[in-house]
Design an enzyme around this catalytic site. Structure first.
Site, PDB file in Angstrom:
ATOM      1  N   GLN A  11       0.818  -1.215   0.000  1.00 19.78           N
ATOM      2  CA  GLN A  11       0.000   0.000   0.000  1.00 19.78           C
ATOM      3  C   GLN A  11       0.850   1.263   0.000  1.00 19.78           C
ATOM      4  O   GLN A  11       0.665   2.152  -0.833  1.00 19.78           O
ATOM      5  CB  GLN A  11      -0.891   0.029   1.253  1.00 19.78           C
ATOM      6  N   TYR A 124       4.061  -9.946  16.048  1.00 17.19           N
ATOM      7  CA  TYR A 124       4.221  -8.859  15.081  1.00 17.19           C
ATOM      8  C   TYR A 124       4.820  -7.624  15.744  1.00 17.19           C
ATOM      9  O   TYR A 124       5.798  -7.048  15.256  1.00 17.19           O
ATOM     10  CB  TYR A 124       2.866  -8.525  14.460  1.00 17.19           C
ATOM     11  N   LYS A 128       8.557  -5.938  15.009  1.00 17.54           N
ATOM     12  CA  LYS A 128       8.681  -4.557  14.527  1.00 17.54           C
ATOM     13  C   LYS A 128       9.537  -3.723  15.487  1.00 17.54           C
ATOM     14  O   LYS A 128      10.339  -2.892  15.032  1.00 17.54           O
ATOM     15  CB  LYS A 128       7.300  -3.922  14.365  1.00 17.54           C
TER      16      LYS A 128
END
Length: 292
Positions: A11, A124, A128
């Site tokens: 995106q 996740y 990160k």
């Protein structure tokens, strides 16, 4: 300025490519063209291309899948940024890296600032945060931008999912007790371009962690209502499904989501940069694009 963009088919990568001006020479590479988890591939690409700036839009974003696929998530979200940071350090060039609200536990009652303590509760989020720390440890010339609830006309995201499900379902249950700020990838791309423009100045020294997201906090349930209101405004024949508010407990997921994902940053306006994203205006733009 020559800018290398990784994660070109995501995106943000696509939004960035559609907005970057001729003031920059953009080289956008997808994961199939540049596997950032491979140190040799990254070093070869950086040595060959000789960019002036790296923008890392690549990420493993399948939050629930990551719970059972930690190795792959860590590889993309930590090892990848680590490889890019080493390459950037060797060339002495800046690295812009995109991170997430999932580095926080979501227990706050007030917006998270860049200096707020991190405490991820999912694989996740942990991967990160590990990526952030790797970048910070390797190169001082880093800009880390944390964002949240990203949507756009591209890829898979909440807006597109709602419109698709709404066209085939009479009722939808939407979580109403998780609060965050939807962020248009196009606005995030514009912020990156503004940072890149400032990085043309060799004296730029405002490196560090920044937050950028939508300007109004909302629940997923209220976000869905906004989506369907705008969809109906451009397609009067669209049948809006009945929306039922759910609690997080009623909608269990493999990964724990932050209950509160509102981000704030007082430093962006001081730099003359975008402070936040007017997500309601951007949502209308996206809905119009999706409807042709």
């Amino acid at each position: 300025m020559k800018v290398l963009i990784t994660g070109a088919r995501g995106q943000l990568g696509l939004c960035l490519q559609s907005r970057i001006t001729n003031d920059f020479e953009a080289i956008a590479l997808s994961s199939s063209e540049l596997d950032i988890t491979s140190k040799s591939m990254v070093n070869h690409a950086i040595t060959t291309l000789q960019p002036d700036l790296i923008v890392n839009c690549a990420a493993y974003t399948a939050v629930d899948r990551a719970e059972n696929d930690e190795k792959a998530a860590y590889s993309v979200n930590c090892t990848g940024p680590e490889n890019l940071a080493y390459a950037a350090a060797i060339l002495g060039i800046p690295l812009i890296h995109i991170s997430t609200d999932y580095v926080f536990d979501g227990e706050s009652k007030t917006p998270y600032l860049p200096e707020s303590p991190t405490a991820p509760t999912s694989v996740y989020g942990n991967t990160k945060l590990a990526g952030e720390k790797a970048v910070q440890a390797i190169t001082s010339k880093h800009i880390i931008i944390r964002t949240a609830w990203v949507f756009s006309e591209y890829g898979s995201n909440f807006v597109k999912t709602m419109i698709k499900l709404g066209s085939s379902k009479d009722e939808l249950g939407i979580v109403a007790d998780q609060i965050g700020c939807p962020t248009y990838a196009g606005d995030l791309a514009q912020l990156i371009i503004m940072f890149a423009d400032k990085l043309k100045n060799a004296d730029f020294n405002q490196y560090g962690v920044y937050h950028f997201c939508g300007n109004k906090a909302v629940s997923w349930y209220d976000f869905a209502k906004e989506i369907f209101t705008r969809q109906l405004s451009v397609d009067e024949n669209y049948k809006v499904p009945k929306l039922n508010p759910l609690s997080t407990a009623q909608f269990p997921t493999a990964a724990k989501r932050p209950q509160y994902s509102v981000l704030a940053d007082n430093s962006l306006p001081l730099l003359g940069l975008l402070e936040s994203s007017n997500w309601r205006n951007s949502l209308s733009t996206v809905i119009n694009k999706l409807n042709g």
